[in-house]
Design an enzyme around this catalytic site. Structure first.
Site, short mmCIF file in Angstrom:
data_model
loop_
_atom_site.label_atom_id
_atom_site.label_comp_id
_atom_site.label_asym_id
_atom_site.label_seq_id
_atom_site.Cartn_x
_atom_site.Cartn_y
_atom_site.Cartn_z
N ASP A 1 31.87 40.73 39.60
CA ASP A 1 30.92 39.63 39.57
C ASP A 1 29.70 40.13 38.79
O ASP A 1 29.53 41.34 38.60
CB ASP A 1 30.54 39.28 41.02
CG ASP A 1 29.45 38.23 41.11
OD1 ASP A 1 29.45 37.30 40.30
OD2 ASP A 1 28.58 38.38 41.99
N ASP B 1 25.96 38.57 38.93
CA ASP B 1 24.70 38.55 39.67
C ASP B 1 24.83 39.26 41.01
O ASP B 1 25.74 38.98 41.79
CB ASP B 1 24.27 37.10 39.89
CG ASP B 1 23.98 36.37 38.58
OD1 ASP B 1 22.93 35.74 38.47
OD2 ASP B 1 24.83 36.44 37.67
#
Length: 211
Positions: A11, A13
C-alpha cells in the site's frame, strides 16, 4: 521478459510513505480535520472505501494543481523503505505499489523509492484546479487484489511467492490473495486477518521474511 523470483506489493499511504496524501491535499483546501476523520473511518472498514473516497475527493474541489508540488515536498518515506526495495531487487524480486491514493503524487515518489510498478487513482482537473471528482475507476480493495494477481501472472511469479503489505481495511483482499499478508502499523481488523504483524514503523523488518 525474465520471470521474477517473487513479488512484493505495498500500500502507499501510511505504508510506503508515512503520510496520507489526501489529508495533505485537504490542508490546501482548509478541510484536513473533516477529511482525516473520513479517512480513518474508511481504514477501519466502517464505511465503503469507494463511497468514502468520492466524498473526501469532493472536499478537494477548487484546490489548484500547483498544490501537488507542495504536497510532494511534504512526503516522508517510511523508514526502511529504500533498504527493503533494494533487498527485494538483490534477491531477484519486483516491488509493486497499489494505492487508494493518487498517481499525481505517486508518479514521482514511487520511482524515487525503488518501486518498479504502481497503480493508483487519478484526480479530475478542470481549468487548472481539482473538480472534486475521481477520474476513472476507483482503486479499491478488489482492485488492489486483482493488481497483485495480474502483476504476478505477468512476471511469472507463483501466487505463493507474493507478499502483500498494508495497514487499512482496503488492503485485506490483497493480503488474502497473497502468499503472505503482512499488517504494517495496521488497524485492528487488519492485524487480526494478517499472516504476520509488524509493529515498529520500519519496513526493513520485512527483509528477513523475503524468499
Amino acid at each position: 521478459m525474465t520471470a521474477a523470483r517473487f513479488l512484493v506489493v505495498l500500500d502507499a499511504d501510511s505504508t510506503l510513505i508515512r503520510n496520507e496524501v489526501i489529508e495533505l491535499l485537504a490542508d490546501e483546501a482548509g478541510r484536513r480535520a473533516e477529511v482525516q476523520a473520513a479517512t480513518e473511518a474508511a481504514m477501519r472498514g466502517e464505511v465503503d472505501f469507494a463511497t468514502s473516497l468520492r466524498s473526501r475527493v469532493a472536499a478537494l474541489e477548487g484546490v489548484p494543481v500547483s498544490a501537488f508540488e507542495r504536497v510532494r515536498a511534504r512526503i516522508e518515506p517510511t523508514p526502511g523503505v529504500r533498504e527493503l526495495t533494494a533487498a527485494v531487487h538483490d534477491r531477484g524480486g519486483v516491488v509493486g505499489v497499489v494505492s487508494g491514493g493518487f498517481h499525481e503524487i505517486l508518479d514521482s515518489v514511487a520511482p524515487e523509492l525503488g518501486v518498479d510498478r504502481w497503480r493508483a487513482n487519478r484526480l479530475d482537473v478542470a481549468d487548472g484546479v481539482l473538480s472534486g471528482r475521481v477520474d476513472g475507476d476507483i482503486v479499491d480493495g478488489a482492485a488492489k487484489a486483482s493488481s497483485l494477481q495480474e502483476w504476478a501472472a505477468e512476471l511469472g511469479v507463483d501466487p505463493r511467492a507474493t507478499i502483500a503489505i498494508g495497514d487499512g481495511a482496503n488492503d485485506l483482499q490483497m493480503m488474502a490473495v497473497a502468499g503472505l499478508g503482512i499488517a504494517f502499523n495496521a488497524k485492528p481488523a487488519v492485524r487480526a486477518a494478517a499472516s504476520l504483524v509488524i509493529g515498529p514503523q520500519d519496513l526493513a523488518e520485512v527483509i528477513a521474511l523475503l524468499p
